[in-house]
Design a protein around this motif. Structure first.
Motif, PDB file in Angstrom:
ATOM      1  N   ARG A 422       3.888  -0.454  61.174  1.00 15.68           N
ATOM      2  CA  ARG A 422       2.772  -0.755  62.072  1.00 15.68           C
ATOM      3  C   ARG A 422       3.226  -1.513  63.314  1.00 15.68           C
ATOM      4  NH1 ARG A 422      -1.144  -4.231  58.906  1.00 15.68           N
ATOM      5  NH2 ARG A 422      -2.388  -4.052  60.825  1.00 15.68           N
ATOM      6  N   THR A 423       4.223  -2.366  63.167  1.00 13.54           N
ATOM      7  CA  THR A 423       4.668  -3.185  64.293  1.00 13.54           C
ATOM      8  C   THR A 423       5.815  -2.515  65.055  1.00 13.54           C
ATOM      9  OG1 THR A 423       6.109  -4.438  62.760  1.00 13.54           O
ATOM     10  CG2 THR A 423       3.931  -5.352  63.251  1.00 13.54           C
ATOM     11  N   TRP A 424       6.943  -2.414  64.429  1.00 10.81           N
ATOM     12  CA  TRP A 424       8.163  -1.915  65.064  1.00 10.81           C
ATOM     13  C   TRP A 424       8.066  -0.435  65.428  1.00 10.81           C
ATOM     14  CZ3 TRP A 424      13.038  -2.269  66.930  1.00 10.81           C
ATOM     15  CH2 TRP A 424      13.968  -1.276  66.627  1.00 10.81           C
ATOM     16  N   THR A 425       7.707   0.403  64.445  1.00  7.13           N
ATOM     17  CA  THR A 425       7.695   1.846  64.698  1.00  7.13           C
ATOM     18  C   THR A 425       6.597   2.231  65.686  1.00  7.13           C
ATOM     19  OG1 THR A 425       8.574   2.276  62.478  1.00  7.13           O
ATOM     20  CG2 THR A 425       7.550   4.129  63.635  1.00  7.13           C
ATOM     21  N   ALA A 426       5.374   1.776  65.423  1.00  5.54           N
ATOM     22  CA  ALA A 426       4.255   2.134  66.301  1.00  5.54           C
ATOM     23  C   ALA A 426       4.417   1.512  67.687  1.00  5.54           C
ATOM     24  CB  ALA A 426       2.938   1.701  65.676  1.00  5.54           C
TER      25      ALA A 426
END
Length: 454
Positions: A422-426
């Motif tokens: 949710r944080t890094w990838t998105a």
């Protein structure tokens, strides 16, 4: 040798072989790239006597342009880290933005620090500060992990002297000064959108996110206290930006100087990426020496240890690209996409993003894509700077668990796999598309009004 549509079949097969060898069989990318290169050469019917020479020329040609800078860049990052300059930059930015905009300071610091320091190392160095900031501001840790993760990957994928974009600029034969200038512009917008504004979605007011049990240990000391006695913010930032400014200023002055004059020769020499970074390394060590406990020779040895595999992978990516281009695959791919009215700048972004998604490594995606498209864009009228930056933008997002950086961020932040996605990838994917949109706007300006330096 093969011609026509069968070249595209071989290209798809080569990419699949590369991905399966890295993902399924966990083969080191250096070996995977070399083996795939040889298999590809046989599949296209390349004369057996030309295979080894094509591999060698591709490997050596790539490192001839960037080998020195890779080594100097890693030494540069080692000096800044050992002196505490990276911590000083992060703390200085935080003080200037205030608590309310702390996430903006974190993503800006990550972006700047990951230019000379490899992304994984930059994240590990910054994580104690991030956890401290989350404690002080009473905000969810995911806000700052998103900001830091996006800032580091954007700087890592876009700005020279990081090995990936450095290789791209070399393979595209793009002017270094223009590449740096527009990469900072696109990167600045990208980190604001993907690292800061998107990260605000996690600011729920419920405090820090739960940390997993296997989170990497973080030093207990207050990072502000740990940084006391280190270099000042101004000195640290000057050391960080000096070689970049040296390249930019020299190349801007060259526009107005008479070719062949002594002044033009001097600034051509000073603005060369190898010379500028060497000056930056020596200047940083001289200025930061009071804050460095280790002898200079030890710093160089430690940097060389981490540089070895990066150099090998970069060179092997160039060898693979050399085989692709010698076979005619690269030109056929560009011609086919041209028939479909797909601009080369879009093709660069898409190919790089697909490779990034599939095999995980940003550097491999950038090196491979630019090796394929570099020679093929000659005569197309496309800007080598903008095509190169589009390739870099494609390598920013779509990080999955096959990416080592995914696990570095998850483990050192303590976030779950779901929260890391949710944080890094998105956030990284939003940043990558944002950078690409900026590049498309620059491409429109270049085509419409002749935007300079492109």
């Amino acid at each position: 040798m093969l011609t026509g549509s069968m070249l595209l079949v071989v290209f798809v097969a080569a990419i699949l072989i590369l991905l399966v060898s890295i993902i399924r069989f966990h083969l080191n990318p250096f070996l995977a790239l070399l083996i795939t290169s040889i298999i590809t050469a046989f599949l296209v019917g390349m004369p057996i006597g030309k295979i080894s020479s094509t591999l060698s020329s591709g490997f050596g040609g790539t490192l001839a342009g960037i080998g020195i800078v890779i080594g100097l860049g890693i030494i540069f990052g080692q000096i800044l880290s050992e002196a505490g300059a990276t911590t000083s930059i992060a703390e200085g930015l935080l003080e200037r933005t205030g608590v309310r905009n702390a996430a903006l300071a974190v993503t800006a610091a990550g972006f700047l620090i990951s230019i000379p320091v490899y992304m994984d190392a930059a994240f590990v160095i910054m994580m104690p500060i991030v956890k401290y900031v989350a404690d002080v501001t009473k905000r969810d840790l995911k806000v700052f992990v998103c900001a830091l993760g996006v800032g580091t990957i954007v700087g890592h994928a876009l700005v020279i002297p990081t090995p990936g974009p450095l290789t791209v600029a070399s393979n595209m034969n793009a002017p270094v000064a223009a590449f740096i200038l527009y990469s900072i512009l696109a990167g600045g917008v990208a980190i604001v959108m993907g690292g800061w504004l998107y990260g605000k979605a996690f600011d729920t007011g419920r405090g820090k996110a739960a940390i997993t049990a296997d989170a990497a240990p973080v030093p207990e000391e207050n990072p502000r206290e740990a940084a006391q006695g280190g270099p000042s913010f101004g000195l640290s930032l000057f050391c960080l930006l000096f070689p970049i400014l040296l390249i930019l200023i020299s190349n801007i002055l060259l526009v107005s100087l008479e070719k062949g004059s002594m002044a033009a020769g001097i600034f051509t020499f000073i603005g060369d990426k190898n010379v500028a970074l060497l000056v930056g390394v020596m200047g940083a060590y001289f200025l930061l020496r009071p804050h460095i406990a280790k002898p200079f020779s030890q710093l160089v040895v430690e940097a060389a240890d981490s540089a070895g595999l990066i150099v090998l992978i970069t060179g092997a990516g160039g060898a693979f690209g050399s085989i692709i281009n010698a076979s005619g695959i690269g030109q056929y791919l560009v011609d086919s996409m041209s028939d479909l009215s797909i601009p080369v700048v879009v093709l660069g972004f898409v190919l790089s993003a697909v490779l990034r998604l599939s095999q995980g490594s940003t550097t491999v995606a950038l090196v491979t894509t630019s090796s394929i498209l570099g020679p093929a864009i000659v005569g197309t009228g496309a800007s080598p700077v903008l095509v190169g930056l589009a390739i870099c933008a494609g390598g920013i997002g779509l990080s999955m668990p096959n990416d080592s950086g995914f696990w570095v961020l998850s483990r050192f932040s303590g976030l779950s796999v779901q929260d890391t996605l949710r944080t890094w990838t998105a956030g990284g994917t939003i940043a990558g598309f944002t950078a690409f949109i900026v590049i498309l706007v620059l491409n429109w300006l270049h085509a419409g009004v002749g935007l300079p330096l492109l």
